[in-house]
Design a protein around this motif. Structure first.
Motif, mmCIF file in Angstrom:
data_model
loop_
_atom_site.group_PDB
_atom_site.id
_atom_site.type_symbol
_atom_site.label_atom_id
_atom_site.label_comp_id
_atom_site.label_asym_id
_atom_site.label_seq_id
_atom_site.Cartn_x
_atom_site.Cartn_y
_atom_site.Cartn_z
ATOM 1 N N SER A 133 0.825 -1.211 0.000
ATOM 2 C CA SER A 133 0.000 0.000 0.000
ATOM 3 C C SER A 133 0.860 1.262 0.000
ATOM 4 N N ILE A 134 1.983 1.218 0.712
ATOM 5 C CA ILE A 134 2.890 2.371 0.730
ATOM 6 C C ILE A 134 3.590 2.506 -0.620
ATOM 7 N N LYS A 135 3.976 1.393 -1.221
ATOM 8 C CA LYS A 135 4.591 1.441 -2.549
ATOM 9 C C LYS A 135 3.627 2.042 -3.569
ATOM 10 N N ALA A 136 2.357 1.679 -3.468
ATOM 11 C CA ALA A 136 1.355 2.228 -4.384
ATOM 12 C C ALA A 136 1.178 3.726 -4.165
ATOM 13 N N LYS A 137 1.272 4.143 -2.920
ATOM 14 C CA LYS A 137 1.114 5.564 -2.587
ATOM 15 C C LYS A 137 2.293 6.381 -3.105
ATOM 16 N N HIS A 138 3.479 5.769 -3.129
ATOM 17 C CA HIS A 138 4.707 6.472 -3.527
ATOM 18 C C HIS A 138 5.354 5.786 -4.736
ATOM 19 N N ARG A 139 4.596 5.634 -5.788
ATOM 20 C CA ARG A 139 5.103 4.954 -6.983
ATOM 21 C C ARG A 139 6.303 5.674 -7.598
ATOM 22 N N SER A 140 6.353 6.979 -7.445
ATOM 23 C CA SER A 140 7.436 7.745 -8.065
ATOM 24 C C SER A 140 8.676 7.857 -7.188
ATOM 25 N N ALA A 141 8.630 7.289 -5.996
ATOM 26 C CA ALA A 141 9.786 7.363 -5.099
ATOM 27 C C ALA A 141 10.929 6.497 -5.625
ATOM 28 N N ASN A 142 12.141 6.855 -5.222
ATOM 29 C CA ASN A 142 13.302 6.061 -5.628
ATOM 30 C C ASN A 142 13.352 4.725 -4.899
ATOM 31 N N HIS A 143 12.935 4.704 -3.636
ATOM 32 C CA HIS A 143 13.011 3.480 -2.842
ATOM 33 C C HIS A 143 11.868 3.451 -1.821
ATOM 34 N N ASN A 144 11.342 2.274 -1.587
ATOM 35 C CA ASN A 144 10.397 2.022 -0.499
ATOM 36 C C ASN A 144 10.946 0.823 0.290
ATOM 37 N N CYS A 145 11.803 1.116 1.234
ATOM 38 C CA CYS A 145 12.480 0.059 1.991
ATOM 39 C C CYS A 145 11.616 -0.371 3.183
#
Length: 211
Positions: A42-54
């Protein structure tokens, strides 16, 4: 049976800026790996344009499930230090995600480890930590003539009163810490001259904020 344990309170977003990179941290309670993975997605979907979702998570009474994911950062510089923060704080059933928007300045391995560790710590602090303490739900049945005294004593004690049920007699539903059951029983018997009927109904965890 699981003993008292610490975990995350409310889900809150927390952001810090380090060398122009944005680090956005999220910490959440997750009691199964499925819940943890769904939250990460869900966080990855919220921040699709981010460089990393660790991400990192610990699941189970004895931390039987623990995972860390660097999501494209150099190996061991993100997920692992995040997991170490969870362990050092003694948290259970907890998942944390740190989103990074790169600001153009490379931090190096040590800088990344510190940044992800700090973002995780800040996310935990923002969400708050609670201790879940195991209690017995005790049912104390008495005659109506005891009600005034007992209700007053219970409300002024450390035992949380859940409910009062009125039937032919009156029953008080009271939470009692697991290690205080014998003390509670003795206290009730002394208060009512042994005229109360005391039953243990079930076990429940109650939450208490820490700090």
């Amino acid at each position: 049976m699981r003993e008292n344990y610490k975990t995350i309170g409310e889900l809150t977003e927390c952001e810090i800026i380090i060398q122009k990179s944005r680090f956005i941290g999220y910490a959440k309670r997750a009691e199964t790996e499925k819940e943890a993975l769904e939250f990460i997605e869900s966080i990855k979907a919220k921040h699709r344009s981010a460089n990393h979702n660790c991400s990192a998570y610990l699941i189970g009474e004895h931390d039987s499930i623990q995972k860390a994911n660097d999501d494209g950062e150099p190996s061991g510089t993100a997920g692992f230090p995040m997991l170490e923060v969870l362990k050092k704080q003694g948290l259970k059933d907890t998942v944390v995600v740190v989103t990074r928007y790169f600001g153009g300045i490379k931090l190096g391995g040590g800088g990344l480890i510190r940044a992800y560790g700090k973002a995780t710590t800040e996310a935990i602090a923002a969400s708050g930590v609670v201790e879940r303490r195991l209690h017995f739900l005790m049912k104390v049945t008495i005659d109506y003539n005891w009600l005034g005294k007992m209700e007053n004593e219970v409300r002024n004690s450390d035992y949380p009163l859940k409910d009062i049920q009125y039937t032919d007699g009156v029953a008080l539903l009271i939470y009692v810490p697991r290690d205080k059951k014998d003390d509670f029983t003795g206290w009730i018997n002394e208060m009512t001259n042994g005229q109360a009927m005391i039953e243990s109904l079930e076990s429940e965890f109650l939450e208490f904020k820490i700090g």
